[in-house]
Scaffold this motif. Structure first.
Motif, PDB file in Angstrom:
ATOM      1  N   GLY A 110       0.809  -1.221   0.015  1.00 57.81           N
ATOM      2  CA  GLY A 110       0.023  -0.106   0.076  1.00 57.81           C
ATOM      3  C   GLY A 110       0.901   1.343  -0.015  1.00 57.81           C
ATOM      4  O   GLY A 110       0.716   2.139  -0.698  1.00 57.81           O
ATOM      5  N   TYR A 111       1.990   1.260   0.775  1.00 57.39           N
ATOM      6  CA  TYR A 111       2.896   2.205   0.787  1.00 57.39           C
ATOM      7  C   TYR A 111       3.648   2.508  -0.472  1.00 57.39           C
ATOM      8  O   TYR A 111       3.699   3.767  -1.140  1.00 57.39           O
ATOM      9  CB  TYR A 111       3.911   2.411   2.058  1.00 57.39           C
ATOM     10  CG  TYR A 111       4.737   3.681   1.965  1.00 57.39           C
ATOM     11  CD1 TYR A 111       4.054   4.736   2.728  1.00 57.39           C
ATOM     12  CD2 TYR A 111       6.080   3.526   1.356  1.00 57.39           C
ATOM     13  CE1 TYR A 111       4.900   6.005   2.546  1.00 57.39           C
ATOM     14  CE2 TYR A 111       6.873   4.867   1.473  1.00 57.39           C
ATOM     15  CZ  TYR A 111       6.183   5.816   1.962  1.00 57.39           C
ATOM     16  OH  TYR A 111       7.022   6.934   1.686  1.00 57.39           O
ATOM     17  N   ASP A 113       2.661   1.448  -3.521  1.00 55.93           N
ATOM     18  CA  ASP A 113       1.986   2.055  -4.604  1.00 55.93           C
ATOM     19  C   ASP A 113       1.715   3.546  -4.472  1.00 55.93           C
ATOM     20  O   ASP A 113       1.466   4.399  -5.672  1.00 55.93           O
ATOM     21  CB  ASP A 113       0.562   1.463  -4.443  1.00 55.93           C
ATOM     22  CG  ASP A 113       0.651  -0.223  -4.946  1.00 55.93           C
ATOM     23  OD1 ASP A 113       1.354  -0.401  -5.763  1.00 55.93           O
ATOM     24  OD2 ASP A 113      -0.160  -0.758  -4.464  1.00 55.93           O
TER      25      ASP A 113
END
Length: 349
Positions: A110-111, A113
């Motif tokens: 998530g980070y 991306d």
């Protein structure tokens, strides 16, 4: 993203075009950590409040990856960038040795991306197995730089450059002699070059005799000081001596070999003393110079035979454990194992 060579990384730093995420990995910890510092230094200007904007998280506590990424999402305080160092990264061939756990893959993805444009996140560790899914995730989104041990030519050139930067002259034979004594550990070699460069003043010329006097003798004295503290049960002094040697760049496996050699020599000396051999015969058998005889023989008389044989057995066991990564791999694992062993041996007297 494509991997960068160490040379390309230097260009990257000079141009001050920093990526949001870097992964620096490989067994050559000295150059790797120097590159981490160079990236961090590049991220800050002279007027930036660095103390408020640079944080470090060790993955020896696996859950700290969550705290590290949360810090990376924060805006910098009175600075252009925030630097987040994530150390002790290990993605091994099998998951049970990982410090970057698969359970945090979604969080990390998530980070990656959408990394913060205000932060530079630097992952640093010994091992990054390219076949693992989490390694491929990092490779896709981060700039990767691998730091393998230098080959003989690279090592020679690196030492020659250090001497040149120190303003001293040194012949090729002297550099080869230095590596024979000090090995290939760059931290140790860096410290040795500094000592030799200082000793070479004012004429600025390093000789093989200086290497023997300043480097070899120091290695032998430090090594026997550690053995003496262990035999005498001086735990605090033994640990302090060990830390000094590790800080000076000594490799754990080399220290294990030196300690095992000293314990074997102590055992031989003890057997000879108890069998009635005179001091000169004992000194010849274990190759003792005159000035070293009294402290060595005192240690041999003080030690119990069972203590010496037990220590030799334990040194062999830890040597195998480090080489097979049992109980922790990489430089950090090896350092931890020899520290635990030294505490154990000192306490067993």
């Amino acid at each position: 993203m494509p991997k960068l060579s160490k040379e390309k990384l230097r260009d990257h730093v000079r141009e001050r075009k920093l990526a949001p995420v870097y992964v620096l990995y490989g067994a050559e910890a000295f150059l790797r950590e120097a590159a981490v510092k160079a990236l961090a230094n590049t991220a800050f200007g002279e007027s930036d409040l660095r103390d408020f904007n640079e944080t470090s998280f060790s993955l020896n506590e696996p859950s700290s990856i969550r705290d590290a990424l949360a810090a990376a999402d924060q805006l910098p305080m009175m600075a252009e960038k925030r630097v987040v160092r994530i150390t002790d990264v290990r993605v091994a061939a099998t998951g049970n040795r990982d410090s970057l756990k698969e359970e945090y893959e979604a969080l990390l993805g998530g980070y990656l991306d959408n990394p913060s444009p205000h932060s530079v996140v630097i992952f640093s560790g010994d091992e990054l197995n390219g076949n693992r899914k989490i390694s491929k995730l990092l490779e896709k989104h981060a700039v990767l730089i691998e730091f393998q041990p230098l080959d003989d030519k690279e090592l020679f050139d690196w030492i020659a450059r250090l001497f040149k930067e120190s303003g001293v002259e040194v012949e090729s034979a002297v550099i080869r002699h230095l590596t024979t004594i000090s090995g290939s550990n760059l931290l140790r070699l860096s410290n040795d070059v500094k000592k030799l460069a200082a000793a070479a003043l004012p004429d600025g010329h390093v000789t093989e005799g200086m290497v023997d006097a300043l480097v070899l003798r120091t290695r032998l004295l430090d090594n026997f000081a550690l053995s003496g503290h262990l035999v005498a049960g001086r735990s605090r002094q033994a640990v302090s001596s060990l830390h000094q040697m590790l800080d000076d760049g000594a490799e754990p496996l080399m220290l294990l070999g030196l300690l095992a050699s000293n314990y074997r020599r102590l055992l031989i000396a003890k057997d000879l003393v108890e069998s009635g051999s005179d001091r000169a015969a004992v000194a010849r058998a274990v190759k003792l110079r005159y000035n070293d005889q009294e402290p060595f023989l005192a240690a041999a008389r003080r030690a119990k035979t069972t203590q010496l044989t037990h220590a030799i057995d334990r040194l062999a066991e830890v040597d195998i454990a480090i080489k097979t990564s049992i109980g922790g791999g990489g430089p950090a694992g090896a350092k931890m194992q020899i520290e635990m062993l030294v505490c154990e041996l000192a306490a067993s007297t």
